[in-house]
Design a protein around this motif. Structure first.
Motif, PDB file in Angstrom:
ATOM      1  N   ASP A 123      43.963  29.531  39.747  1.00 33.25           N
ATOM      2  CA  ASP A 123      43.952  29.053  38.361  1.00 33.25           C
ATOM      3  C   ASP A 123      43.782  27.531  38.382  1.00 33.25           C
ATOM      4  O   ASP A 123      43.888  26.895  39.448  1.00 33.25           O
ATOM      5  CB  ASP A 123      45.241  29.476  37.644  1.00 33.25           C
ATOM      6  CG  ASP A 123      46.397  28.550  37.944  1.00 33.25           C
ATOM      7  OD1 ASP A 123      46.974  27.994  37.002  1.00 33.25           O
ATOM      8  OD2 ASP A 123      46.726  28.377  39.137  1.00 33.25           O
TER       9      ASP A 123
ATOM     10  N   TYR B 139      48.562  29.819  40.654  1.00 33.54           N
ATOM     11  CA  TYR B 139      48.343  31.263  40.772  1.00 33.54           C
ATOM     12  C   TYR B 139      47.068  31.553  41.543  1.00 33.54           C
ATOM     13  O   TYR B 139      46.010  30.979  41.257  1.00 33.54           O
ATOM     14  CB  TYR B 139      48.243  31.908  39.386  1.00 33.54           C
ATOM     15  CG  TYR B 139      49.471  31.704  38.534  1.00 33.54           C
ATOM     16  CD1 TYR B 139      50.630  32.439  38.765  1.00 33.54           C
ATOM     17  CD2 TYR B 139      49.477  30.765  37.501  1.00 33.54           C
ATOM     18  CE1 TYR B 139      51.767  32.250  37.983  1.00 33.54           C
ATOM     19  CE2 TYR B 139      50.606  30.572  36.717  1.00 33.54           C
ATOM     20  CZ  TYR B 139      51.744  31.310  36.964  1.00 33.54           C
ATOM     21  OH  TYR B 139      52.862  31.115  36.193  1.00 33.54           O
TER      22      TYR B 139
ATOM     23  N   ARG C  96      44.409  34.608  42.817  1.00 33.32           N
ATOM     24  CA  ARG C  96      44.003  35.994  42.548  1.00 33.32           C
ATOM     25  C   ARG C  96      43.412  36.639  43.800  1.00 33.32           C
ATOM     26  O   ARG C  96      42.578  36.057  44.481  1.00 33.32           O
ATOM     27  CB  ARG C  96      42.970  36.032  41.417  1.00 33.32           C
ATOM     28  CG  ARG C  96      42.456  37.445  41.117  1.00 33.32           C
ATOM     29  CD  ARG C  96      41.475  37.479  39.975  1.00 33.32           C
ATOM     30  NE  ARG C  96      40.164  36.929  40.283  1.00 33.32           N
ATOM     31  CZ  ARG C  96      39.208  37.568  40.969  1.00 33.32           C
ATOM     32  NH1 ARG C  96      39.441  38.772  41.461  1.00 33.32           N
ATOM     33  NH2 ARG C  96      38.042  36.985  41.185  1.00 33.32           N
TER      34      ARG C  96
ATOM     35  N   TYR D  95      44.123  42.285  38.163  1.00 35.88           N
ATOM     36  CA  TYR D  95      44.122  42.084  39.613  1.00 35.88           C
ATOM     37  C   TYR D  95      45.520  41.724  40.116  1.00 35.88           C
ATOM     38  O   TYR D  95      46.327  41.141  39.379  1.00 35.88           O
ATOM     39  CB  TYR D  95      43.181  40.935  39.992  1.00 35.88           C
ATOM     40  CG  TYR D  95      41.718  41.186  39.729  1.00 35.88           C
ATOM     41  CD1 TYR D  95      40.906  41.773  40.696  1.00 35.88           C
ATOM     42  CD2 TYR D  95      41.138  40.830  38.510  1.00 35.88           C
ATOM     43  CE1 TYR D  95      39.556  41.988  40.460  1.00 35.88           C
ATOM     44  CE2 TYR D  95      39.791  41.048  38.257  1.00 35.88           C
ATOM     45  CZ  TYR D  95      38.998  41.629  39.245  1.00 35.88           C
ATOM     46  OH  TYR D  95      37.669  41.849  39.012  1.00 35.88           O
TER      47      TYR D  95
ATOM     48  N   ALA E  86      47.918  39.363  42.026  1.00 39.28           N
ATOM     49  CA  ALA E  86      47.882  37.904  42.192  1.00 39.28           C
ATOM     50  C   ALA E  86      49.235  37.422  42.693  1.00 39.28           C
ATOM     51  O   ALA E  86      50.198  38.197  42.781  1.00 39.28           O
ATOM     52  CB  ALA E  86      47.510  37.230  40.874  1.00 39.28           C
TER      53      ALA E  86
ATOM     54  N   ASP F   2      52.111  34.047  42.637  1.00 45.83           N
ATOM     55  CA  ASP F   2      52.623  32.799  42.096  1.00 45.83           C
ATOM     56  C   ASP F   2      53.147  31.980  43.272  1.00 45.83           C
ATOM     57  O   ASP F   2      54.200  32.285  43.836  1.00 45.83           O
ATOM     58  CB  ASP F   2      53.739  33.103  41.091  1.00 45.83           C
ATOM     59  CG  ASP F   2      54.361  31.847  40.478  1.00 45.83           C
ATOM     60  OD1 ASP F   2      54.194  30.751  41.045  1.00 45.83           O
ATOM     61  OD2 ASP F   2      55.023  31.984  39.430  1.00 45.83           O
TER      62      ASP F   2
ATOM     63  N   TRP G  66      47.020  39.299  37.333  1.00 45.35           N
ATOM     64  CA  TRP G  66      46.000  38.396  36.795  1.00 45.35           C
ATOM     65  C   TRP G  66      45.086  39.248  35.921  1.00 45.35           C
ATOM     66  O   TRP G  66      44.316  40.053  36.403  1.00 45.35           O
ATOM     67  CB  TRP G  66      45.243  37.760  37.949  1.00 45.35           C
ATOM     68  CG  TRP G  66      44.164  36.775  37.620  1.00 45.35           C
ATOM     69  CD1 TRP G  66      43.099  36.952  36.787  1.00 45.35           C
ATOM     70  CD2 TRP G  66      44.007  35.455  38.171  1.00 45.35           C
ATOM     71  NE1 TRP G  66      42.298  35.836  36.771  1.00 45.35           N
ATOM     72  CE2 TRP G  66      42.843  34.911  37.614  1.00 45.35           C
ATOM     73  CE3 TRP G  66      44.742  34.702  39.084  1.00 45.35           C
ATOM     74  CZ2 TRP G  66      42.381  33.629  37.947  1.00 45.35           C
ATOM     75  CZ3 TRP G  66      44.296  33.412  39.413  1.00 45.35           C
ATOM     76  CH2 TRP G  66      43.126  32.889  38.848  1.00 45.35           C
ATOM     77  N   ASN G  67      45.203  39.076  34.600  1.00 46.05           N
ATOM     78  CA  ASN G  67      44.397  39.834  33.646  1.00 46.05           C
ATOM     79  C   ASN G  67      43.139  39.038  33.342  1.00 46.05           C
ATOM     80  O   ASN G  67      43.228  37.869  32.941  1.00 46.05           O
ATOM     81  CB  ASN G  67      45.184  40.048  32.351  1.00 46.05           C
ATOM     82  CG  ASN G  67      46.492  40.780  32.556  1.00 46.05           C
ATOM     83  OD1 ASN G  67      46.605  41.953  32.275  1.00 46.05           O
ATOM     84  ND2 ASN G  67      47.511  40.061  33.054  1.00 46.05           N
ATOM     85  N   GLN G  68      41.990  39.673  33.489  1.00 47.33           N
ATOM     86  CA  GLN G  68      40.729  38.945  33.326  1.00 47.33           C
ATOM     87  C   GLN G  68      39.807  39.702  32.376  1.00 47.33           C
ATOM     88  O   GLN G  68      39.529  40.879  32.558  1.00 47.33           O
ATOM     89  CB  GLN G  68      40.047  38.767  34.682  1.00 47.33           C
ATOM     90  CG  GLN G  68      38.837  37.859  34.655  1.00 47.33           C
ATOM     91  CD  GLN G  68      38.361  37.533  36.065  1.00 47.33           C
ATOM     92  OE1 GLN G  68      37.631  38.316  36.653  1.00 47.33           O
ATOM     93  NE2 GLN G  68      38.771  36.399  36.598  1.00 47.33           N
TER      94      GLN G  68
ATOM     95  N   SER H 161      51.119  32.533  31.813  1.00 41.74           N
ATOM     96  CA  SER H 161      50.104  31.482  31.666  1.00 41.74           C
ATOM     97  C   SER H 161      48.823  32.081  31.090  1.00 41.74           C
ATOM     98  O   SER H 161      48.559  33.270  31.262  1.00 41.74           O
ATOM     99  CB  SER H 161      49.807  30.854  33.042  1.00 41.74           C
ATOM    100  OG  SER H 161      48.842  29.830  32.932  1.00 41.74           O
TER     101      SER H 161
ATOM    102  N   ASN I 246      41.570  34.427  31.022  1.00 43.87           N
ATOM    103  CA  ASN I 246      42.512  34.840  32.059  1.00 43.87           C
ATOM    104  C   ASN I 246      43.936  34.667  31.564  1.00 43.87           C
ATOM    105  O   ASN I 246      44.241  33.665  30.902  1.00 43.87           O
ATOM    106  CB  ASN I 246      42.344  33.989  33.327  1.00 43.87           C
ATOM    107  CG  ASN I 246      40.974  34.155  33.956  1.00 43.87           C
ATOM    108  OD1 ASN I 246      40.610  35.225  34.405  1.00 43.87           O
ATOM    109  ND2 ASN I 246      40.199  33.078  33.975  1.00 43.87           N
TER     110      ASN I 246
ATOM    111  N   ILE J 298      48.111  35.398  33.040  1.00 44.82           N
ATOM    112  CA  ILE J 298      49.006  35.845  34.100  1.00 44.82           C
ATOM    113  C   ILE J 298      50.216  36.511  33.461  1.00 44.82           C
ATOM    114  O   ILE J 298      50.868  35.922  32.608  1.00 44.82           O
ATOM    115  CB  ILE J 298      49.478  34.656  34.976  1.00 44.82           C
ATOM    116  CG1 ILE J 298      48.279  33.893  35.558  1.00 44.82           C
ATOM    117  CG2 ILE J 298      50.407  35.154  36.086  1.00 44.82           C
ATOM    118  CD1 ILE J 298      47.417  34.673  36.521  1.00 44.82           C
TER     119      ILE J 298
END
Length: 292
Positions: free
Chosen positions: A23, A28, A30, A44, A46, A48, A57-59, A95, A106, A108
């Motif tokens: 990020d 973060y 991925r 995905y 991911a 921290d 991790w939402n994309q 985030s 994106n 998180i």
């Protein structure tokens, strides 16, 4: 002497960690492993780096919806809404940012170790009624938080695929608030959205309150105890719609052998005026054996 802070690498290939991307803050990372995917987004695995915990991790590829501003607006609403919600039974958002170069949105979120409840039930086919009660109570606690939130929030798409599980603790959390509506003091909403098998009859009439989520919970409990999606005997949305608005129960209701469970489902899917609130249901004798 205090340790000197080091800047996280901006290049995903630096630092020895096999990330597909980082990020903008470098916090973060991925991985390429998919946790799940839907019509709107991919999720995905991911990490921290600051907290040392796994996250999701939402994309969303916004270019897929460049002509559909309603979807983009809905996604922004989900993210904006999630950031305001703080409850043990609601998926937390950490985030959010938009990647202008790739045109991705994106965000998180917290990750649940065992995925969604529907897949979890497929892996563990023998579950006692007590476990179902524990899950139902936690979902109700999440719904009570949403429904008593200022302003009131209706989820509108509660089903077993967006209830998530930490299998090692038995904790469940409500996620995927992309269809949620903030309805304020009137507690009334007016658009048809959701998953047909779980939609309360009044939802189709475009005049409903947060009680539609209680109906959906009843259908979720039905799926928990039968391992069947309600109305799976129907081969079209139109057939589901006709049965729901005419008060015809799913065939899977006949497979519920525990009278206490059947009675509780009946309370959840009663006519709107007779349907108890989340707060009322949490006081129901159904949960007497479940400790707080």
């Amino acid at each position: 002497m205090p340790c000197e802070k080091t800047q996280e690498p901006s290049n995903p290939n630096d630092g020895g960690e096999n990330f597909a991307e980082l990020d903008p803050t470098g916090r973060y990372g991925r991985y390429n492993d998919l946790l799940g995917s839907g019509a709107v987004k991919k999720v995905y695995r991911a990490f921290d780096l600051q907290e040392g915990i796994e996250v999701a991790w939402n994309q969303v590829k916004l270019r897929n919806f460049s002509e559909d501003y309603s979807v983009i607006n809905r996604l922004h609403s989900e993210v904006k809404l999630l950031r305001t919600l703080k409850n043990a039974n609601i998926i937390a958002l950490y985030s959010v940012w938009r990647d202008e170069d790739s045109n991705h949105l994106n965000f998180i979120t917290e990750v649940c170790t065992s995925g969604n409840l529907r897949d979890y039930l497929k892996k563990h086919r023998r579950v006692a009624v007590k476990a179902v009660k524990k899950w139902a109570k936690q979902v109700l606690e999440g719904l009570e938080y949403l429904h008593t939130h200022e302003p009131c929030v209706i989820h509108r798409d509660l089903n077993c695929s967006n209830i998530f599980v930490n299998g090692n603790t038995g904790q469940v959390k409500i996620g995927d608030l992309g269809l949620a509506a903030i309805v304020g003091k009137s507690h009334a909403a007016h658009s048809i959205l959701g998953t047909p098998e779980y939609m309360a009859p009044e939802l189709y009439e475009e005049n409903y309150t947060e009680m539609v989520d209680i109906y959906s919970l009843g259908m979720c409990i039905l799926e928990m105890v039968t391992r069947e999606i309600p109305y799976s005997e129907c081969d079209s949305v139109v057939k589901i719609y006709k049965k729901v608005i005419n008060g015809v129960m799913p065939q899977s209701m006949s497979k519920v052998t525990d009278p206490e469970v059947k009675e509780f489902i009946g309370k959840c899917i009663a006519l709107p005026r007779a349907r108890p609130s989340a707060s009322d249901l949490l006081k129901d004798p159904f949960f007497n054996e479940i400790a707080d």
